[in-house]
Motif scaffolding. Structure first.
Motif, mmCIF file in Angstrom:
data_model
loop_
_atom_site.group_PDB
_atom_site.id
_atom_site.type_symbol
_atom_site.label_atom_id
_atom_site.label_comp_id
_atom_site.label_asym_id
_atom_site.label_seq_id
_atom_site.Cartn_x
_atom_site.Cartn_y
_atom_site.Cartn_z
ATOM 1 N N GLY A 1 -16.880 -25.601 40.281
ATOM 2 C CA GLY A 1 -15.554 -25.869 40.820
ATOM 3 C C GLY A 1 -15.386 -25.114 42.120
ATOM 4 N N LEU A 2 -14.937 -25.817 43.157
ATOM 5 C CA LEU A 2 -14.723 -25.179 44.448
ATOM 6 C C LEU A 2 -13.391 -24.436 44.396
ATOM 7 C CD1 LEU A 2 -15.954 -24.784 47.215
ATOM 8 C CD2 LEU A 2 -14.994 -26.972 47.911
ATOM 9 N N ALA A 3 -13.474 -23.126 44.500
ATOM 10 C CA ALA A 3 -12.273 -22.296 44.357
ATOM 11 C C ALA A 3 -11.345 -22.476 45.567
ATOM 12 C CB ALA A 3 -12.682 -20.829 44.233
ATOM 13 N N ARG A 4 -10.018 -22.509 45.258
ATOM 14 C CA ARG A 4 -9.520 -22.312 43.901
ATOM 15 C C ARG A 4 -9.195 -23.630 43.207
ATOM 16 N NH1 ARG A 4 -4.956 -17.659 45.044
ATOM 17 N NH2 ARG A 4 -6.337 -15.927 45.513
ATOM 18 N N GLY A 5 -8.591 -24.564 43.962
ATOM 19 C CA GLY A 5 -8.027 -25.748 43.336
ATOM 20 C C GLY A 5 -9.010 -26.655 42.632
ATOM 21 N N GLY A 6 -10.277 -26.584 42.996
ATOM 22 C CA GLY A 6 -11.263 -27.431 42.345
ATOM 23 C C GLY A 6 -11.649 -26.980 40.956
ATOM 24 N N VAL A 7 -11.336 -25.740 40.610
ATOM 25 C CA VAL A 7 -11.810 -25.207 39.328
ATOM 26 C C VAL A 7 -11.136 -25.890 38.127
ATOM 27 C CG1 VAL A 7 -12.097 -23.128 37.933
ATOM 28 C CG2 VAL A 7 -12.461 -23.021 40.401
ATOM 29 N N PRO A 8 -9.805 -26.098 38.110
ATOM 30 C CA PRO A 8 -9.220 -26.806 36.956
ATOM 31 C C PRO A 8 -9.736 -28.239 36.812
ATOM 32 C CG PRO A 8 -7.517 -25.667 38.208
ATOM 33 C CD PRO A 8 -8.760 -25.617 39.030
ATOM 34 N N VAL A 9 -10.017 -28.912 37.925
ATOM 35 C CA VAL A 9 -10.601 -30.254 37.862
ATOM 36 C C VAL A 9 -12.004 -30.174 37.269
ATOM 37 C CG1 VAL A 9 -11.162 -32.329 39.183
ATOM 38 C CG2 VAL A 9 -9.278 -30.858 39.938
ATOM 39 N N ALA A 10 -12.783 -29.228 37.776
ATOM 40 C CA ALA A 10 -14.157 -29.057 37.299
ATOM 41 C C ALA A 10 -14.206 -28.684 35.830
ATOM 42 C CB ALA A 10 -14.859 -27.986 38.131
ATOM 43 N N GLU B 1 -29.387 -30.036 37.523
ATOM 44 C CA GLU B 1 -28.540 -30.802 38.416
ATOM 45 C C GLU B 1 -27.265 -30.019 38.705
ATOM 46 O OE1 GLU B 1 -29.745 -35.348 37.434
ATOM 47 O OE2 GLU B 1 -28.320 -34.409 36.064
ATOM 48 N N ALA B 2 -26.868 -29.987 39.954
ATOM 49 C CA ALA B 2 -25.662 -29.278 40.374
ATOM 50 C C ALA B 2 -24.593 -30.297 40.720
ATOM 51 C CB ALA B 2 -25.948 -28.394 41.575
ATOM 52 N N LEU B 3 -23.424 -30.149 40.110
ATOM 53 C CA LEU B 3 -22.295 -31.051 40.332
ATOM 54 C C LEU B 3 -21.155 -30.242 40.930
ATOM 55 C CD1 LEU B 3 -20.847 -33.777 39.944
ATOM 56 C CD2 LEU B 3 -20.410 -33.110 37.579
ATOM 57 N N LEU B 4 -20.862 -30.444 42.209
ATOM 58 C CA LEU B 4 -19.779 -29.737 42.890
ATOM 59 C C LEU B 4 -18.512 -30.571 42.808
ATOM 60 C CD1 LEU B 4 -18.829 -27.364 44.721
ATOM 61 C CD2 LEU B 4 -19.430 -28.817 46.677
ATOM 62 N N VAL B 5 -17.428 -29.942 42.325
ATOM 63 C CA VAL B 5 -16.155 -30.641 42.108
ATOM 64 C C VAL B 5 -15.057 -29.926 42.884
ATOM 65 C CG1 VAL B 5 -14.420 -31.297 40.399
ATOM 66 C CG2 VAL B 5 -16.859 -31.431 39.819
#
Length: 221
Positions: A40-49, A133-137
Motif C-alpha cells: 500500500g502506498l502510504a498513506r491513503g493507499g494502505v486501507p485500499v491495499a 510478485e509485487a502488487l503496488l496499490v
C-alpha cells in the motif's frame, strides 16, 4: 487465489477506501497472481491495499514515496522520491516551470528524509521480492509521481512480476504507468478527471494509527 465475487465498477466512485479495495480486488482475478506481496502506498493507499491483501490471502506491506512539490505550489508534484534510490521527475513539468532537478535538490532531500522517517515508523524494511510478485496499490492516480517513484523502488528488488493497481486514475497517467510495470489495473478512468478525492464519498486522511493496526493484522507472510 481465493475465489472472489464479481462486483461491477461503480458509475461515479466509491463509498470509502475499503469499498474501493473490495472492488479493485475483484478486478485482479484475471492476472493469475501467485504468491503476491501487496504494497500500500502510504498513506491513503494502505486501507485500499488491506482489502486487496485480504481478498488475495497475501501479506500487506507499506511503500513510502514523497512528492517533490513545485515552488509555491507544494501540492503540484514535479516529481517524487523514496528513502532509497534516485528521485523520479516529470521533465515536461520541470521545463514548464523553468526548473532543473538541481534546483529542487534541497526539497528532494527533505522529502527523502521524511520518507525514511515514515519507513522507520511503519517498520517498512526494504522488500525481499526475488521470485515473488509485487502488487503496488494506491487510492488513485493523479499525476502518478509517487507511484512512479514507488514502482522504481520495487523494481530494484527484482520481483517476478510488478503490478500497479488503483481504483481510479487520470487516463493519461494510467497510460504513462504501463511502461513502468508488467501490468496496470485501473477500474475507473473518467474523462475530466481532476482529483482522486472527488471519486470518494469519504476521503478522510488515513492516520498512522490506522496503518499500524492494518499492518499488525495483515503484515505477516
Amino acid at each position: 487465489m481465493p475465489r472472489m465475487r464479481s462486483r461491477p465498477p461503480p458509475a461515479t466512485g466509491y463509498t470509502d477506501r475499503a469499498h474501493a479495495g473490495h472492488v479493485l480486488a475483484d478486478h485482479l482475478g484475471g492476472l493469475d497472481l501467485a504468491d503476491p506481496v501487496v504494497f500500500g502506498l502510504a498513506r491513503g493507499g494502505v486501507p485500499v491495499a488491506a482489502e486487496v491483501a485480504r481478498a488475495l490471502g497475501a501479506p500487506l506491506r507499506v511503500c513510502v514515496a514523497r512528492k517533490i512539490g513545485a515552488p509555491g505550489q507544494p501540492e503540484l508534484a514535479l516529481g517524487a522520491v523514496t528513502a532509497h534510490g534516485p528521485p523520479r521527475y516529470d521533465h515536461a513539468l520541470l521545463r514548464s516551470f523553468g526548473l532543473t532537478p538541481s534546483d529542487l535538490a534541497d526539497a528532494c532531500e527533505r522529502e527523502r528524509a521524511e520518507a525514511a522517517r515514515r519507513e522507520h515508523r511503519y517498520h517498512a524494511l526494504p522488500p525481499e521480492l526475488t521470485g515473488r510478485e509485487a502488487l503496488l496499490v494506491d487510492d488513485g492516480l493523479a499525476t502518478g509521481a509517487t507511484a512512479r517513484a514507488a514502482l522504481g523502488m520495487l523494481a530494484r528488488a527484482r520481483p517476478r512480476r510488478l503490478v500497479l493497481a488503483v481504483p481510479v486514475g487520470a487516463p493519461d497517467s494510467v497510460r504513462a504507468m504501463r511502461g513502468l510495470a508488467d501490468a496496470v489495473v485501473c477500474v475507473l478512468q473518467p474523462v475530466g478527471f481532476a482529483a482522486v478525492g472527488q471519486y470518494y464519498r469519504d476521503f478522510a486522511a488515513t492516520t498512522d494509527a490506522e496503518i499500524t493496526a492494518l499492518l499488525d493484522e495483515l503484515g505477516t507472510g
